[in-house]
Design a protein around this motif. Structure first.
Motif, PDB file in Angstrom:
ATOM      1  N   ASP A 189      18.730 -24.002  -9.552  1.00 39.24           N
ATOM      2  CA  ASP A 189      17.553 -24.295 -10.374  1.00 39.24           C
ATOM      3  C   ASP A 189      16.960 -23.021 -10.959  1.00 39.24           C
ATOM      4  OD1 ASP A 189      17.763 -26.993  -9.918  1.00 39.24           O
ATOM      5  OD2 ASP A 189      16.259 -27.023  -8.315  1.00 39.24           O
ATOM      6  N   LEU A 190      16.904 -21.986 -10.149  1.00 41.01           N
ATOM      7  CA  LEU A 190      16.374 -20.716 -10.636  1.00 41.01           C
ATOM      8  C   LEU A 190      17.308 -20.083 -11.658  1.00 41.01           C
ATOM      9  CD1 LEU A 190      14.260 -18.454 -10.510  1.00 41.01           C
ATOM     10  CD2 LEU A 190      15.606 -17.450  -8.680  1.00 41.01           C
ATOM     11  N   LEU A 191      18.597 -20.083 -11.369  1.00 44.48           N
ATOM     12  CA  LEU A 191      19.556 -19.475 -12.292  1.00 44.48           C
ATOM     13  C   LEU A 191      19.589 -20.207 -13.628  1.00 44.48           C
ATOM     14  CD1 LEU A 191      22.538 -18.665  -9.914  1.00 44.48           C
ATOM     15  CD2 LEU A 191      20.795 -17.105 -10.779  1.00 44.48           C
ATOM     16  N   MET A 192      19.493 -21.534 -13.595  1.00 45.86           N
ATOM     17  CA  MET A 192      19.543 -22.300 -14.839  1.00 45.86           C
ATOM     18  C   MET A 192      18.256 -22.204 -15.642  1.00 45.86           C
ATOM     19  SD  MET A 192      21.892 -25.643 -14.104  1.00 45.86           S
ATOM     20  CE  MET A 192      20.865 -26.323 -12.829  1.00 45.86           C
ATOM     21  N   SER A 193      17.204 -21.639 -15.076  1.00 44.70           N
ATOM     22  CA  SER A 193      15.982 -21.456 -15.851  1.00 44.70           C
ATOM     23  C   SER A 193      16.087 -20.259 -16.790  1.00 44.70           C
ATOM     24  CB  SER A 193      14.771 -21.302 -14.921  1.00 44.70           C
ATOM     25  OG  SER A 193      14.847 -20.091 -14.208  1.00 44.70           O
ATOM     26  N   GLN A 194      17.123 -19.433 -16.609  1.00 49.07           N
ATOM     27  CA  GLN A 194      17.345 -18.305 -17.514  1.00 49.07           C
ATOM     28  C   GLN A 194      17.895 -18.823 -18.836  1.00 49.07           C
ATOM     29  OE1 GLN A 194      18.972 -14.701 -15.116  1.00 49.07           O
ATOM     30  NE2 GLN A 194      20.047 -16.522 -14.406  1.00 49.07           N
ATOM     31  N   ARG A 195      17.664 -18.085 -19.889  1.00 52.10           N
ATOM     32  CA  ARG A 195      18.194 -18.451 -21.196  1.00 52.10           C
ATOM     33  C   ARG A 195      19.713 -18.410 -21.159  1.00 52.10           C
ATOM     34  NH1 ARG A 195      14.273 -20.865 -23.842  1.00 52.10           N
ATOM     35  NH2 ARG A 195      12.501 -19.557 -24.286  1.00 52.10           N
ATOM     36  N   ARG A 196      20.339 -19.407 -21.784  1.00 53.69           N
ATOM     37  CA  ARG A 196      21.783 -19.508 -21.946  1.00 53.69           C
ATOM     38  C   ARG A 196      22.524 -19.698 -20.628  1.00 53.69           C
ATOM     39  NH1 ARG A 196      23.845 -18.120 -26.854  1.00 53.69           N
ATOM     40  NH2 ARG A 196      25.761 -17.426 -25.839  1.00 53.69           N
ATOM     41  N   TRP A 197      21.837 -20.204 -19.603  1.00 55.73           N
ATOM     42  CA  TRP A 197      22.473 -20.489 -18.317  1.00 55.73           C
ATOM     43  C   TRP A 197      22.424 -21.991 -18.096  1.00 55.73           C
ATOM     44  CZ3 TRP A 197      24.170 -17.544 -13.927  1.00 55.73           C
ATOM     45  CH2 TRP A 197      24.301 -16.185 -14.195  1.00 55.73           C
ATOM     46  N   GLY A 198      23.585 -22.608 -18.106  1.00 57.17           N
ATOM     47  CA  GLY A 198      23.690 -24.026 -17.819  1.00 57.17           C
ATOM     48  C   GLY A 198      24.375 -24.241 -16.488  1.00 57.17           C
ATOM     49  N   CYS A 211      26.351 -21.397 -14.150  1.00 56.98           N
ATOM     50  CA  CYS A 211      25.786 -21.219 -12.812  1.00 56.98           C
ATOM     51  C   CYS A 211      26.858 -21.447 -11.743  1.00 56.98           C
ATOM     52  CB  CYS A 211      24.623 -22.184 -12.633  1.00 56.98           C
ATOM     53  SG  CYS A 211      23.813 -22.069 -11.051  1.00 56.98           S
ATOM     54  N   ARG A 212      27.662 -22.497 -11.896  1.00 63.09           N
ATOM     55  CA  ARG A 212      28.726 -22.778 -10.921  1.00 63.09           C
ATOM     56  C   ARG A 212      29.747 -21.655 -10.876  1.00 63.09           C
ATOM     57  NH1 ARG A 212      29.811 -29.119 -12.168  1.00 63.09           N
ATOM     58  NH2 ARG A 212      28.095 -29.904 -10.933  1.00 63.09           N
ATOM     59  N   LYS A 213      30.148 -21.171 -12.057  1.00 63.12           N
ATOM     60  CA  LYS A 213      31.127 -20.081 -12.097  1.00 63.12           C
ATOM     61  C   LYS A 213      30.569 -18.819 -11.457  1.00 63.12           C
ATOM     62  CE  LYS A 213      33.672 -21.591 -16.162  1.00 63.12           C
ATOM     63  NZ  LYS A 213      34.010 -21.301 -17.563  1.00 63.12           N
ATOM     64  N   PHE A 214      29.292 -18.536 -11.722  1.00 67.23           N
ATOM     65  CA  PHE A 214      28.650 -17.353 -11.143  1.00 67.23           C
ATOM     66  C   PHE A 214      28.590 -17.452  -9.629  1.00 67.23           C
ATOM     67  CE2 PHE A 214      24.785 -15.328  -9.543  1.00 67.23           C
ATOM     68  CZ  PHE A 214      25.014 -14.010  -9.918  1.00 67.23           C
ATOM     69  N   LEU A 215      28.158 -18.597  -9.127  1.00 68.26           N
ATOM     70  CA  LEU A 215      28.023 -18.760  -7.674  1.00 68.26           C
ATOM     71  C   LEU A 215      29.372 -18.860  -6.975  1.00 68.26           C
ATOM     72  CD1 LEU A 215      24.919 -21.105  -7.487  1.00 68.26           C
ATOM     73  CD2 LEU A 215      25.037 -18.679  -6.929  1.00 68.26           C
ATOM     74  N   ALA A 216      30.425 -19.214  -7.709  1.00 67.61           N
ATOM     75  CA  ALA A 216      31.756 -19.250  -7.113  1.00 67.61           C
ATOM     76  C   ALA A 216      32.260 -17.842  -6.821  1.00 67.61           C
ATOM     77  CB  ALA A 216      32.736 -19.967  -8.038  1.00 67.61           C
ATOM     78  N   THR A 217      31.828 -16.854  -7.620  1.00 62.75           N
ATOM     79  CA  THR A 217      32.239 -15.478  -7.351  1.00 62.75           C
ATOM     80  C   THR A 217      31.583 -14.939  -6.093  1.00 62.75           C
ATOM     81  OG1 THR A 217      30.475 -14.532  -8.728  1.00 62.75           O
ATOM     82  CG2 THR A 217      32.567 -15.024  -9.809  1.00 62.75           C
ATOM     83  N   ILE A 218      30.384 -15.417  -5.821  1.00 62.37           N
ATOM     84  CA  ILE A 218      29.683 -15.086  -4.574  1.00 62.37           C
ATOM     85  C   ILE A 218      29.711 -16.392  -3.786  1.00 62.37           C
ATOM     86  CG2 ILE A 218      27.520 -14.275  -3.576  1.00 62.37           C
ATOM     87  CD1 ILE A 218      26.762 -13.471  -6.486  1.00 62.37           C
ATOM     88  N   PRO A 219      30.375 -16.470  -2.677  1.00 63.55           N
ATOM     89  CA  PRO A 219      30.525 -17.776  -2.029  1.00 63.55           C
ATOM     90  C   PRO A 219      29.195 -18.368  -1.547  1.00 63.55           C
ATOM     91  CG  PRO A 219      31.589 -16.046  -0.747  1.00 63.55           C
ATOM     92  CD  PRO A 219      31.050 -15.415  -1.971  1.00 63.55           C
ATOM     93  N   ILE A 220      28.466 -18.962  -2.508  1.00 66.17           N
ATOM     94  CA  ILE A 220      27.201 -19.631  -2.207  1.00 66.17           C
ATOM     95  C   ILE A 220      27.230 -20.982  -2.911  1.00 66.17           C
ATOM     96  CG2 ILE A 220      24.695 -19.581  -2.557  1.00 66.17           C
ATOM     97  CD1 ILE A 220      24.823 -16.568  -2.522  1.00 66.17           C
ATOM     98  N   THR A 221      26.834 -22.024  -2.219  1.00 68.42           N
ATOM     99  CA  THR A 221      26.763 -23.331  -2.868  1.00 68.42           C
ATOM    100  C   THR A 221      25.534 -23.375  -3.758  1.00 68.42           C
ATOM    101  OG1 THR A 221      25.502 -24.299  -1.056  1.00 68.42           O
ATOM    102  CG2 THR A 221      27.903 -24.475  -0.935  1.00 68.42           C
ATOM    103  N   GLU A 222      25.618 -24.179  -4.804  1.00 67.90           N
ATOM    104  CA  GLU A 222      24.518 -24.212  -5.762  1.00 67.90           C
ATOM    105  C   GLU A 222      23.281 -24.914  -5.228  1.00 67.90           C
ATOM    106  OE1 GLU A 222      25.441 -27.258  -9.039  1.00 67.90           O
ATOM    107  OE2 GLU A 222      27.373 -26.495  -8.368  1.00 67.90           O
ATOM    108  N   ASN A 223      23.424 -25.734  -4.210  1.00 63.17           N
ATOM    109  CA  ASN A 223      22.276 -26.438  -3.631  1.00 63.17           C
ATOM    110  C   ASN A 223      21.563 -25.633  -2.553  1.00 63.17           C
ATOM    111  OD1 ASN A 223      23.125 -28.467  -5.265  1.00 63.17           O
ATOM    112  ND2 ASN A 223      23.954 -29.735  -3.624  1.00 63.17           N
ATOM    113  N   LYS A 224      22.054 -24.469  -2.250  1.00 64.75           N
ATOM    114  CA  LYS A 224      21.481 -23.655  -1.166  1.00 64.75           C
ATOM    115  C   LYS A 224      20.051 -23.241  -1.525  1.00 64.75           C
ATOM    116  CE  LYS A 224      22.568 -20.224   2.135  1.00 64.75           C
ATOM    117  NZ  LYS A 224      22.627 -20.848   3.427  1.00 64.75           N
ATOM    118  N   PRO A 225      19.099 -23.499  -0.648  1.00 67.84           N
ATOM    119  CA  PRO A 225      17.725 -23.057  -0.912  1.00 67.84           C
ATOM    120  C   PRO A 225      17.615 -21.536  -0.877  1.00 67.84           C
ATOM    121  CG  PRO A 225      17.770 -24.775   0.763  1.00 67.84           C
ATOM    122  CD  PRO A 225      19.184 -24.346   0.538  1.00 67.84           C
TER     123      PRO A 225
END
Length: 127
Positions: free
Chosen positions: A59-68, A72-86
């Protein structure tokens, strides 16, 4: 025993919606500031204010301009973090990793038209 341990002024079921609304408004304001470029998502992740502890990283990452969602999924895949992680449950190492990989924010340009006089003067001088 001490009977005055509670200092709340009202039932919890009436206070909970007020607190939820305060958190919702604070998150919306924070997301607007991130979108406008006043505040970077990396700063929010590193500072981790109380209002964003339960907010999903995506949610925070997608609030940036040009981030959908895809970026966001591709970015978080490089750092092993799930997108739903608080954000509040990220370890310090994960917070630093996300902040280090995020691009520096670029301020959003206003959509106001540029003044015509300097452009016209430059064209007149070139002829």
């Amino acid at each position: 025993m001490n009977a005055s341990a509670r200092t709340d002024c009202g039932p919890q079921h009436l206070k909970a919606p007020q607190r939820a609304n305060e958190v919702r408004l604070a998150r919306a304001a924070l997301k607007r500031r991130v979108a406008s470029g006043d505040l970077s998502a990396a700063d929010v992740i590193l500072a981790c204010p109380a209002e964003v502890e339960g907010m999903a990283v995506s949610d925070l990452l997608m609030s940036q301009r040009r981030w959908g969602r895809t970026r966001c999924r591709k970015f978080l895949a490089t750092i092993p973090i799930t997108e739903n992680k608080p954000i509040g449950t990220l370890t310090e190492r994960q917070k630093r990793a996300v902040a280090a990989e995020l691009p520096s924010p670029t301020p959003v340009r206003s959509h106001a038209p540029e003044p015509v006089a300097p452009v016209a003067a430059a064209l007149a001088g070139a002829v």
